[in-house]
Each structure stands twice: as C-alpha cells, then as structure tokens.
Motif scaffolding. Structure first.
Motif, PDB file in Angstrom:
ATOM      1  N   THR A  56       0.777  -1.275   0.001  1.00 33.43           N
ATOM      2  CA  THR A  56       0.018  -0.027   0.066  1.00 33.43           C
ATOM      3  C   THR A  56       0.782   1.012  -0.137  1.00 33.43           C
ATOM      4  OG1 THR A  56      -0.008  -0.209   2.486  1.00 33.43           O
ATOM      5  CG2 THR A  56      -2.046  -1.205   1.312  1.00 33.43           C
ATOM      6  N   ARG A  57       0.220   2.108  -0.576  1.00 34.04           N
ATOM      7  CA  ARG A  57       0.972   3.736  -0.769  1.00 34.04           C
ATOM      8  C   ARG A  57      -0.132   4.676  -0.364  1.00 34.04           C
ATOM      9  NH1 ARG A  57       4.464   2.004  -5.881  1.00 34.04           N
ATOM     10  NH2 ARG A  57       6.155   0.663  -4.985  1.00 34.04           N
ATOM     11  N   ALA A  58       0.319   5.538   0.278  1.00 32.14           N
ATOM     12  CA  ALA A  58      -0.672   6.565   0.688  1.00 32.14           C
ATOM     13  C   ALA A  58      -1.007   7.650  -0.453  1.00 32.14           C
ATOM     14  CB  ALA A  58      -0.071   7.738   1.795  1.00 32.14           C
ATOM     15  N   ASP A  59      -0.046   7.497  -1.466  1.00 34.54           N
ATOM     16  CA  ASP A  59      -0.234   8.574  -2.594  1.00 34.54           C
ATOM     17  C   ASP A  59      -0.822   7.880  -3.792  1.00 34.54           C
ATOM     18  OD1 ASP A  59       2.029   7.037  -3.141  1.00 34.54           O
ATOM     19  OD2 ASP A  59       3.041   8.879  -3.934  1.00 34.54           O
ATOM     20  N   ALA A  60      -1.019   6.566  -3.814  1.00 34.17           N
ATOM     21  CA  ALA A  60      -1.587   5.756  -4.746  1.00 34.17           C
ATOM     22  C   ALA A  60      -2.832   5.922  -5.185  1.00 34.17           C
ATOM     23  CB  ALA A  60      -1.351   4.129  -4.518  1.00 34.17           C
ATOM     24  N   PRO A  61      -3.409   6.249  -5.997  1.00 35.80           N
ATOM     25  CA  PRO A  61      -4.931   6.160  -6.380  1.00 35.80           C
ATOM     26  C   PRO A  61      -5.648   5.027  -6.087  1.00 35.80           C
ATOM     27  CG  PRO A  61      -3.730   5.830  -8.460  1.00 35.80           C
ATOM     28  CD  PRO A  61      -2.609   6.010  -7.330  1.00 35.80           C
ATOM     29  N   SER A  62      -6.843   4.951  -5.984  1.00 36.58           N
ATOM     30  CA  SER A  62      -7.829   4.023  -5.501  1.00 36.58           C
ATOM     31  C   SER A  62      -8.307   3.423  -6.823  1.00 36.58           C
ATOM     32  CB  SER A  62      -9.261   4.418  -4.687  1.00 36.58           C
ATOM     33  OG  SER A  62      -9.670   3.479  -4.276  1.00 36.58           O
ATOM     34  N   ARG A  63      -8.259   1.938  -7.170  1.00 30.34           N
ATOM     35  CA  ARG A  63      -8.748   1.253  -8.312  1.00 30.34           C
ATOM     36  C   ARG A  63      -9.310   0.136  -7.718  1.00 30.34           C
ATOM     37  NH1 ARG A  63      -3.743  -0.129 -11.746  1.00 30.34           N
ATOM     38  NH2 ARG A  63      -5.513  -0.594 -13.266  1.00 30.34           N
ATOM     39  N   PRO A  64     -10.313  -0.350  -8.529  1.00 24.99           N
ATOM     40  CA  PRO A  64     -10.821  -1.373  -8.325  1.00 24.99           C
ATOM     41  C   PRO A  64      -9.890  -2.765  -8.614  1.00 24.99           C
ATOM     42  CG  PRO A  64     -12.454  -0.150  -9.840  1.00 24.99           C
ATOM     43  CD  PRO A  64     -10.949   0.466  -9.582  1.00 24.99           C
ATOM     44  N   LEU A  65     -10.117  -3.651  -7.591  1.00 24.17           N
ATOM     45  CA  LEU A  65      -8.902  -4.947  -7.701  1.00 24.17           C
ATOM     46  C   LEU A  65      -9.280  -5.486  -9.075  1.00 24.17           C
ATOM     47  CD1 LEU A  65      -9.135  -5.985  -4.079  1.00 24.17           C
ATOM     48  CD2 LEU A  65      -7.550  -5.000  -5.195  1.00 24.17           C
ATOM     49  N   LYS A  66     -10.578  -5.684  -9.397  1.00 17.31           N
ATOM     50  CA  LYS A  66     -10.583  -6.478 -10.540  1.00 17.31           C
ATOM     51  C   LYS A  66      -9.644  -5.887 -12.013  1.00 17.31           C
ATOM     52  CE  LYS A  66     -14.195  -8.280 -13.705  1.00 17.31           C
ATOM     53  NZ  LYS A  66     -15.892  -8.202 -13.815  1.00 17.31           N
ATOM     54  N   ASP A  67      -9.879  -4.437 -11.956  1.00 15.30           N
ATOM     55  CA  ASP A  67      -9.003  -3.719 -13.025  1.00 15.30           C
ATOM     56  C   ASP A  67      -7.599  -3.943 -12.771  1.00 15.30           C
ATOM     57  OD1 ASP A  67     -11.621  -2.967 -14.025  1.00 15.30           O
ATOM     58  OD2 ASP A  67     -11.230  -0.923 -13.168  1.00 15.30           O
ATOM     59  N   MET A  68      -7.007  -4.136 -11.375  1.00 20.78           N
ATOM     60  CA  MET A  68      -5.687  -4.220 -11.116  1.00 20.78           C
ATOM     61  C   MET A  68      -5.282  -5.735 -11.980  1.00 20.78           C
ATOM     62  SD  MET A  68      -4.709  -2.534  -7.529  1.00 20.78           S
ATOM     63  CE  MET A  68      -5.577  -1.154  -6.942  1.00 20.78           C
ATOM     64  N   PHE A  69      -6.194  -6.722 -11.536  1.00 17.91           N
ATOM     65  CA  PHE A  69      -5.825  -8.103 -11.919  1.00 17.91           C
ATOM     66  C   PHE A  69      -5.602  -8.064 -13.308  1.00 17.91           C
ATOM     67  CE2 PHE A  69      -7.095  -9.766  -7.814  1.00 17.91           C
ATOM     68  CZ  PHE A  69      -5.713 -10.510  -7.275  1.00 17.91           C
ATOM     69  N   ALA A  70      -6.528  -7.277 -13.979  1.00 17.70           N
ATOM     70  CA  ALA A  70      -6.686  -7.582 -15.496  1.00 17.70           C
ATOM     71  C   ALA A  70      -5.302  -6.710 -16.228  1.00 17.70           C
ATOM     72  CB  ALA A  70      -8.181  -6.714 -16.117  1.00 17.70           C
ATOM     73  N   SER A  71      -4.751  -5.909 -15.402  1.00 18.21           N
ATOM     74  CA  SER A  71      -3.836  -5.366 -15.959  1.00 18.21           C
ATOM     75  C   SER A  71      -2.383  -5.975 -15.713  1.00 18.21           C
ATOM     76  CB  SER A  71      -3.382  -3.737 -15.096  1.00 18.21           C
ATOM     77  OG  SER A  71      -2.963  -4.125 -13.769  1.00 18.21           O
ATOM     78  N   ILE A  72      -2.483  -6.798 -15.131  1.00 13.01           N
ATOM     79  CA  ILE A  72      -1.380  -7.845 -14.936  1.00 13.01           C
ATOM     80  C   ILE A  72      -1.312  -8.790 -16.060  1.00 13.01           C
ATOM     81  CG2 ILE A  72      -0.092  -9.389 -13.342  1.00 13.01           C
ATOM     82  CD1 ILE A  72      -0.077  -6.469 -12.464  1.00 13.01           C
ATOM     83  N   LYS A  73      -0.026  -8.878 -16.781  1.00  8.72           N
ATOM     84  CA  LYS A  73      -0.064  -9.994 -17.955  1.00  8.72           C
ATOM     85  C   LYS A  73       0.464 -11.415 -17.311  1.00  8.72           C
ATOM     86  CE  LYS A  73      -1.302  -6.576 -20.665  1.00  8.72           C
ATOM     87  NZ  LYS A  73      -2.692  -6.597 -21.076  1.00  8.72           N
TER      88      LYS A  73
END
Length: 240
Positions: free
Chosen positions: A221-238
């Motif tokens: 976690t990072r204080a300056d990181a934007p909030s994103r849906p976890l589903k979208d995060m998983f989708a972005s990982i190849k």
C-alpha cells in the motif's frame, strides 16, 4: 465467477489473514481448515459456530492423502499457511514448501480446480539482485523461508491447477493507511500492507477468475496511490 453456492476453502495458519478472509466470505459457503480449530473461531467475531461452519482440523505437513477429504466438494482453496518459529530448523520447508505441495496434490485428487496462494514479495530476491536487501536476509535467517515459498510457487505453476499467487509486502495489523498497489512478479522489493487488504485481494481473486487466473501479483500500500478496483488491477497484470 464463483457461484453463490460455491465453497471457498480457507486453509490458513496465518491467523490474522485467515480471520479476515472468513469474514469477507461469510455470505458464501465457506469452510476453514486449520491445525487449531478453536483458536481460529475465537478470532472470528460474528461468524457461525464451529459446528455451523463445517470446518475441520488438519495439518498440511501430514501429507496429501490426509487432506483430500477435507477439501473434497469445494470449488477453491485459499492457502495462507506459514510456519511458526520453533527450534525445528526445517519448519519453514515442511510448511511453506512441502505443506503447500501436499495441499495442491490434495486438491488435484479431490477435483478442486482453483487455488489461491498467499506468498511474499522477495521470494525471488536472488534473481532480482536483492541478495543484500535486509528484508531478504532477515526472512531467510528463519530456515530459508523465502526459498521454501519460491519452491512451492514453482510447484503450483507446474501442477496444472488454476492458480493465483498473491505476494504481499510486510504484513501489518493496523487498519489500511493507503491504497493497494499491484505489480507483476519480481517487481516490488519493499513496502507493507494491512492484513485486511491482503484478505480483500485473496477474496477478489476468487471472484474474478477471468482476470486473476494463472497470474502472480505483488501488493503493497502507498498513501499517494490512486484507488482502483481490484478487478481492474488484476486485469492489468499480464500472464507469464
């Protein structure tokens, strides 16, 4: 998508994450498998009793055959096992490597096709050029635990089971203080994350198999990181 009647089987010796996964999955048919059943249920306020929950005691170090019946009939297993410090120098290898292998084999024999493993960042620290990273050195002082976890990961990836491997940074008991950052494998070498957020990621991996299957992700976690849906995060990982 995991159907409402599906059973996600939380197999967790790391008590903090185990309790949180169970709480997040309480609207589904969820079981728990642990060596210390009574202790586990005391940690989960507001959840059904031991008898209602349908869990059971088991030890991943006792071999795959003893675990088959425990996981039979479920759709997915979440494994967040971890050795406890002891005078046994081989404890990390017995739990974090061979114990995970036993659980994967039990799943294969019982027809369980989905497996989520909670591992750790820096498991592949040597290949990342992090041999002198203090965290890599300290963790491996305890029976080469990161090496043991990496061997378990390799076994899972070659087993044919549908997997997601989640590698969190240092685990904290504090409430989340930042947003989750998710990166591909062998990217993160520092950082921490709340156990609550690790549980969120593990559960989300069950809920979005199309985006999370056959992937290894690292999270802090990072204080300056934007909030994103976890589903979208998983989708972005190849996938690799």
């Amino acid at each position: 998508m995991v159907a409402d009647e599906a059973a996600a089987y939380a197999v967790v010796e790391e008590e903090g994450i185990r309790a949180r996964i169970m709480k997040k999955q309480q609207q589904r048919n969820t079981r728990i498998l642990t060596r210390e059943q009574n202790r586990a249920f005391r940690a989960m306020d507001g959840l059904p009793s031991k008898e209602e929950e349908g869990g059971g005691g088991a030890d991943v170090t006792e071999g795959a055959d003893k675990l088959v019946e425990a996981v039979r009939g479920v759709d997915a297993v979440v494994c967040a096992t971890g050795f406890r410090r002891s005078f046994d120098p081989f404890a990390p290898w017995k739990v974090d490597n061979l114990g995970t292998v036993n659980l994967v084999e039990a799943c294969r024999k019982a027809g369980v096709t989905r497996f989520v493993l909670v591992s750790s960042i820096l498991v592949n620290g040597a290949a990342m050029g992090q041999l002198l990273n203090p965290a890599y050195i300290v963790l491996n002082l305890f029976g080469l635990v990161l090496v043991a976890k990496l061997q378990a990961e390799k076994y899972i990836r070659g087993s044919g089971i549908n997997y997601t491997i989640v590698r969190p940074g240092g685990l904290t008991e504090q409430p989340p203080t930042g947003n989750i950052v998710m990166e591909p494998e062998d990217t993160l070498y520092e950082g921490s994350i709340s156990r609550d957020q690790v549980a969120e990621v593990a559960v989300e991996a069950l809920l979005c198999p199309e985006e999370s299957s056959y992937k290894v992700v690292e999270i802090v976690t990072r204080a300056d990181a934007p909030s994103r849906p976890l589903k979208d995060m998983f989708a972005s990982i190849k996938q690799k």
